[in-house]
Design a protein around this motif. Structure first.
Motif, short mmCIF file in Angstrom:
data_model
loop_
_atom_site.label_atom_id
_atom_site.label_comp_id
_atom_site.label_asym_id
_atom_site.label_seq_id
_atom_site.Cartn_x
_atom_site.Cartn_y
_atom_site.Cartn_z
N LEU A 23 -13.16 4.90 -33.60
CA LEU A 23 -11.73 4.23 -34.11
C LEU A 23 -11.61 2.82 -34.05
CD1 LEU A 23 -8.86 5.12 -31.84
CD2 LEU A 23 -9.58 6.17 -33.95
N PHE A 27 -11.28 1.85 -38.23
CA PHE A 27 -10.00 0.98 -38.73
C PHE A 27 -10.72 0.38 -39.12
CE2 PHE A 27 -6.87 3.76 -36.07
CZ PHE A 27 -6.26 4.15 -36.95
N TRP A 38 -1.27 1.90 -44.78
CA TRP A 38 -0.25 2.14 -43.91
C TRP A 38 1.00 0.33 -44.13
CZ3 TRP A 38 -4.92 3.07 -43.14
CH2 TRP A 38 -5.75 2.53 -41.64
N LEU A 44 6.59 3.49 -44.12
CA LEU A 44 6.41 3.01 -42.97
C LEU A 44 7.48 1.69 -43.04
CD1 LEU A 44 3.50 2.33 -41.60
CD2 LEU A 44 5.15 4.11 -40.77
N GLY A 67 -0.74 -1.61 -31.61
CA GLY A 67 -1.58 -1.42 -32.93
C GLY A 67 -0.67 -1.47 -34.31
N GLY A 69 -2.23 -3.66 -36.46
CA GLY A 69 -3.22 -3.62 -37.77
C GLY A 69 -1.84 -5.09 -38.04
N ASN A 73 5.05 -4.28 -41.16
CA ASN A 73 5.41 -3.54 -40.18
C ASN A 73 7.00 -4.62 -40.02
OD1 ASN A 73 5.99 -1.33 -42.62
ND2 ASN A 73 3.97 -0.53 -41.07
N ASP A 88 -4.10 -4.86 -30.84
CA ASP A 88 -5.31 -4.02 -31.56
C ASP A 88 -6.51 -4.40 -31.13
OD1 ASP A 88 -4.00 -2.92 -34.85
OD2 ASP A 88 -6.01 -3.30 -34.66
N PRO A 112 -9.02 -2.52 -26.92
CA PRO A 112 -7.78 -1.42 -27.19
C PRO A 112 -6.75 -1.77 -26.31
CG PRO A 112 -10.60 -1.49 -26.35
CD PRO A 112 -9.44 -3.14 -26.65
N PHE A 113 -5.76 -1.18 -26.74
CA PHE A 113 -4.53 -0.78 -25.84
C PHE A 113 -4.50 -0.33 -24.08
CE2 PHE A 113 0.15 1.49 -24.70
CZ PHE A 113 0.39 0.26 -23.98
N GLN A 114 -5.64 0.21 -24.38
CA GLN A 114 -5.79 1.48 -22.93
C GLN A 114 -6.83 0.23 -21.91
OE1 GLN A 114 -5.92 2.32 -25.92
NE2 GLN A 114 -6.57 5.03 -26.46
N GLY A 130 1.92 4.42 -36.08
CA GLY A 130 1.18 5.57 -36.34
C GLY A 130 -0.17 5.42 -35.49
N CYS A 131 -0.26 4.99 -34.10
CA CYS A 131 -0.74 4.56 -33.05
C CYS A 131 -1.37 5.71 -32.21
CB CYS A 131 -0.88 2.67 -32.47
SG CYS A 131 -3.10 2.72 -31.63
N HIS A 134 -3.35 8.87 -33.32
CA HIS A 134 -5.03 8.77 -33.58
C HIS A 134 -6.06 8.46 -32.85
CE1 HIS A 134 -4.42 7.83 -38.20
NE2 HIS A 134 -3.66 7.67 -37.50
N GLN A 135 -4.96 8.29 -31.55
CA GLN A 135 -6.17 8.74 -30.36
C GLN A 135 -6.75 10.52 -29.90
OE1 GLN A 135 -6.11 5.10 -28.56
NE2 GLN A 135 -4.96 5.72 -30.54
C1 LIG Z 1 -2.33 3.11 -38.87
S1 LIG Z 1 -2.85 1.70 -38.31
C2 LIG Z 1 -0.54 1.40 -38.29
C3 LIG Z 1 -0.82 -0.37 -38.41
C4 LIG Z 1 -0.02 -1.02 -38.08
N1 LIG Z 1 1.39 -0.75 -36.94
C5 LIG Z 1 1.58 -0.85 -39.40
O1 LIG Z 1 3.02 0.02 -39.02
O2 LIG Z 1 1.24 -1.20 -40.10
C6 LIG Z 1 -2.83 2.13 -36.88
C7 LIG Z 1 -3.63 0.84 -35.63
O3 LIG Z 1 -3.80 1.37 -34.62
C8 LIG Z 1 -5.00 0.66 -34.55
N2 LIG Z 1 -5.50 1.37 -32.60
C9 LIG Z 1 -5.72 2.42 -33.13
N3 LIG Z 1 -6.05 2.51 -31.52
C10 LIG Z 1 -6.24 1.78 -30.96
C11 LIG Z 1 -5.95 1.51 -29.87
N4 LIG Z 1 -6.70 2.45 -28.75
N5 LIG Z 1 -5.32 0.19 -29.17
C12 LIG Z 1 -5.22 -1.03 -29.81
N6 LIG Z 1 -5.11 -0.85 -30.97
C13 LIG Z 1 -5.24 1.02 -31.78
C14 LIG Z 1 -6.27 0.33 -35.33
O4 LIG Z 1 -6.30 -0.75 -35.65
C15 LIG Z 1 -4.56 0.35 -37.02
O5 LIG Z 1 -4.73 -1.26 -36.82
#
Ligand SMILES: C[S@@+](CC[C@H](N)C(=O)[O-])C[C@H]1O[C@@H](n2cnc3c(N)ncnc32)[C@H](O)[C@@H]1O
Length: 226
Positions: A23, A27, A38, A44, A67, A69, A73, A88, A112-114, A130-131, A134-135
């Motif tokens: 990921l 990203f 996005w 969004l 997430g 970014g 937004n 992020d 990482p959020f986790q 949108g985060c 993608h997990q």
């Molecule tokens: C689709 S983008 C959306 C970004 C933001 N929320 C926006 O509206 O513009 C998803 C974001 O989540 C972040 N991301 C993905 N997985 C993540 C994780 N496990 N922990 C933290 N951030 C994560 C990515 O790096 C990316 O910036």
């Protein structure tokens, strides 16, 4: 990526760590090459405006943005007077100027959020634009329980995911994008069940059309019930 066999062979924790690396690569590439569609998407912005209507209470509320970014937004949330903590996986270059612009109202953390060890029961509202979708699917539940753990009792969660574009109202498809990054399309049933499993009661649902792709964002507001 074969999720089933990877999970069985390596154990879910290893799969999750490998997938987090993937990921990050994806990203990082997206932001570096200007493919972060996005960040500039009207749909969004509309989701964020709708979620803002569900942030009950006088500003500044404490908002967690998972997430975040480039915070394009989330700017509307800051402009409404709320205080945001954004997490992020990667740190886009714009974070430096965002810190200068918003001062104490915006805390940005690259993790990482986790793995983030933030304060429990501390936030009025959590945002996920949108985060989650993608997990790795093995992590949906623990991810949502972690969101719940950082919220105050009765805290709210605004979640925006891809909606399943087909006829199936029970099970949404899993798509794969650049670098093997997963993109889960949720049905309302799936999203509602997942939120319920983490202690959220769904308070509101909105669908927002994405004209460029002829797809739809499914936005939900959940409220902690316990
Ligand atoms: C689709 S983008 C959306 C970004 C933001 N929320 C926006 O509206 O513009 C998803 C974001 O989540 C972040 N991301 C993905 N997985 C993540 C994780 N496990 N922990 C933290 N951030 C994560 C990515 O790096 C990316 O910036």
């Amino acid at each position: 990526m074969d999720i089933e066999s990877s999970t069985q062979e390596d154990g879910s924790q290893k799969v999750a760590n490998d997938y987090l690396e993937l990921l990050k690569t994806s990203f990082e590439w997206r932001y570096r090459t200007g493919n972060d569609v996005w960040s500039h998407e009207k749909a969004l912005r509309a989701v964020t405006a709708w979620l803002l209507e569900h942030m009950d209470g006088h500003p500044p509320l404490k908002v967690l943005d998972v997430g975040i970014g480039t915070a394009c937004n989330t700017t509307a949330v800051l402009e409404a007077g709320h205080h945001v903590t954004g997490i992020d996986l990667i740190e886009p270059p714009v974070w430096e100027s965002l810190r200068q612009r918003w001062g104490d109202a915006l805390t940005l953390i690259c993790s990482p959020f986790q793995e983030w060890q933030g304060p429990k029961q501390a936030f009025d509202f959590a945002l996920d634009l949108g985060c989650l979708h993608h997990q790795h699917p093995a992590e949906y539940s623990s991810y949502l329980r972690k969101v719940a753990a950082h919220l105050k009792p009765q805290g709210r969660f605004g979640l925006c995911v891809y909606e399943e574009p087909g006829e199936n109202t029970e099970h949404g498809r899993m798509e794969t994008t650049d670098h093997g990054r997963l993109a889960k399309c949720f049905t309302l049933v799936e999203a509602g069940e997942l939120l319920a499993s983490a202690g959220f009661k769904v308070r509101a649902v909105q669908r927002i059309h994405r004209p460029a792709l002829d797809r739809v964002y499914l936005a939900l507001v959940g409220e902690l019930t316990a």
